[in-house]
Design an enzyme around this catalytic site. Structure first.
Site, PDB file in Angstrom:
ATOM      1  N   ASP A  73      63.380  20.699 -22.675  1.00 51.21           N
ATOM      2  CA  ASP A  73      64.147  20.529 -21.441  1.00 51.21           C
ATOM      3  C   ASP A  73      63.240  19.866 -20.410  1.00 51.21           C
ATOM      4  O   ASP A  73      62.299  20.490 -19.918  1.00 51.21           O
ATOM      5  CB  ASP A  73      64.620  21.882 -20.893  1.00 51.21           C
ATOM      6  CG  ASP A  73      65.696  22.531 -21.747  1.00 51.21           C
ATOM      7  OD1 ASP A  73      65.902  22.099 -22.892  1.00 51.21           O
ATOM      8  OD2 ASP A  73      66.333  23.492 -21.264  1.00 51.21           O
ATOM      9  N   LYS A 127      71.480  18.915 -18.163  1.00 54.94           N
ATOM     10  CA  LYS A 127      71.342  20.307 -17.723  1.00 54.94           C
ATOM     11  C   LYS A 127      71.371  20.351 -16.205  1.00 54.94           C
ATOM     12  O   LYS A 127      70.776  19.500 -15.540  1.00 54.94           O
ATOM     13  CB  LYS A 127      70.033  20.872 -18.272  1.00 54.94           C
ATOM     14  CG  LYS A 127      69.666  22.271 -17.804  1.00 54.94           C
ATOM     15  CD  LYS A 127      68.358  22.712 -18.459  1.00 54.94           C
ATOM     16  CE  LYS A 127      67.820  24.005 -17.868  1.00 54.94           C
ATOM     17  NZ  LYS A 127      66.537  24.427 -18.496  1.00 54.94           N
ATOM     18  N   LYS A 134      74.383  21.737 -20.313  1.00 57.42           N
ATOM     19  CA  LYS A 134      73.784  23.069 -20.179  1.00 57.42           C
ATOM     20  C   LYS A 134      73.866  23.516 -18.730  1.00 57.42           C
ATOM     21  O   LYS A 134      73.404  22.821 -17.825  1.00 57.42           O
ATOM     22  CB  LYS A 134      72.325  23.052 -20.644  1.00 57.42           C
ATOM     23  CG  LYS A 134      71.609  24.402 -20.487  1.00 57.42           C
ATOM     24  CD  LYS A 134      70.206  24.356 -21.073  1.00 57.42           C
ATOM     25  CE  LYS A 134      69.431  25.630 -20.772  1.00 57.42           C
ATOM     26  NZ  LYS A 134      68.069  25.619 -21.369  1.00 57.42           N
TER      27      LYS A 134
END
Length: 222
Positions: free
Chosen positions: A90, A152, A181
């Site tokens: 991430d 995300k 996400k």
């Protein structure tokens, strides 16, 4: 929603996290069959060792939490984390460059980490609370052209976490081929389900057990 655990990245990113806490995190993730644990890169080897015989992935954060380090540093951190056992990465975008309209820089920054990741899952953290809707659209379009695996919402370390509105906006731009996400501020089952209904197919949370059990206990954003 029966199998909510499979949506969850069981997360512990606080600065004072200890190895003992990472071991507990991994044991919980294995017990509940969460999608992954999400840890800082220094804990990737430990998490990988703890989860070697489980169905839980090891996710790590790169360029975290500000996204303002050199692109080469992000790419190296991602590659090294993967070499040491990370299954998912991430990364945080360069938020200041996006806000300055330096879209080529933002694209090159993400692309460099994507190249370093190879076939490893890459999620791109936007920090939506600091962005306008137009900026969210711009970076989602960049991510779609690079074909990353997920966009995300948040680090959990800024002024606000995920919102249904931002999740829905991100989903509307990336379509069905890229994951979304929702992370930051998702502390209970009701909120997690709202995020999934808005378009999220992964949830980042530290209150993971409370989410799957339906119990309402206080947890941090990360």
């Amino acid at each position: 929603m029966q199998d909510l655990a499979k949506y969850i990245d069981h997360t512990l990113l606080a600065a004072d996290t200890t190895p003992a806490q990472i071991k507990t995190l991994c044991a919980e993730a294995a017990q509940y069959h969460f999608a992954s644990v999400c840890v800082n890169t220094c804990y990737v080897p430990l998490a990988s060792e703890c989860l070697i015989n489980s169905d839980v992935n090891v996710c790590c954060v790169v360029g975290f939490p500000l996204g303002a380090c050199l692109t080469e540093v992000k790419a190296f951190e991602a590659a090294e984390a993967i070499r040491r056992g990370a299954n998912e990465v991430d990364m945080v975008i360069n938020i200041g460059m996006l806000k300055a309209g330096e879209l080529d820089f933002v694209k090159q920054d993400i692309a460099a980490v994507s190249t370093a990741c190879g076939d490893t899952t890459l999620k791109v953290i936007l920090e939506t609370c600091l962005l306008t809707d137009e900026e969210i659209v711009q970076v989602c379009e960049i991510c779609r052209t690079i074909n990353v695996d997920f966009v995300k919402t948040s680090t959990g370390f800024s002024t606000m976490g995920a919102t249904e509105q931002h999740v829905a906006l991100m989903r509307s731009i990336v379509g069905d081929k890229i994951g979304v996400k929702a992370s930051g501020g998702v502390r209970d089952r009701e909120t997690a389900i709202k995020m999934v209904k808005a378009g999220a197919n992964r949830i980042g949370a530290s209150a993971s057990i409370s989410i799957v059990s339906g119990e309402n206990t206080a947890q941090s954003d990360y």
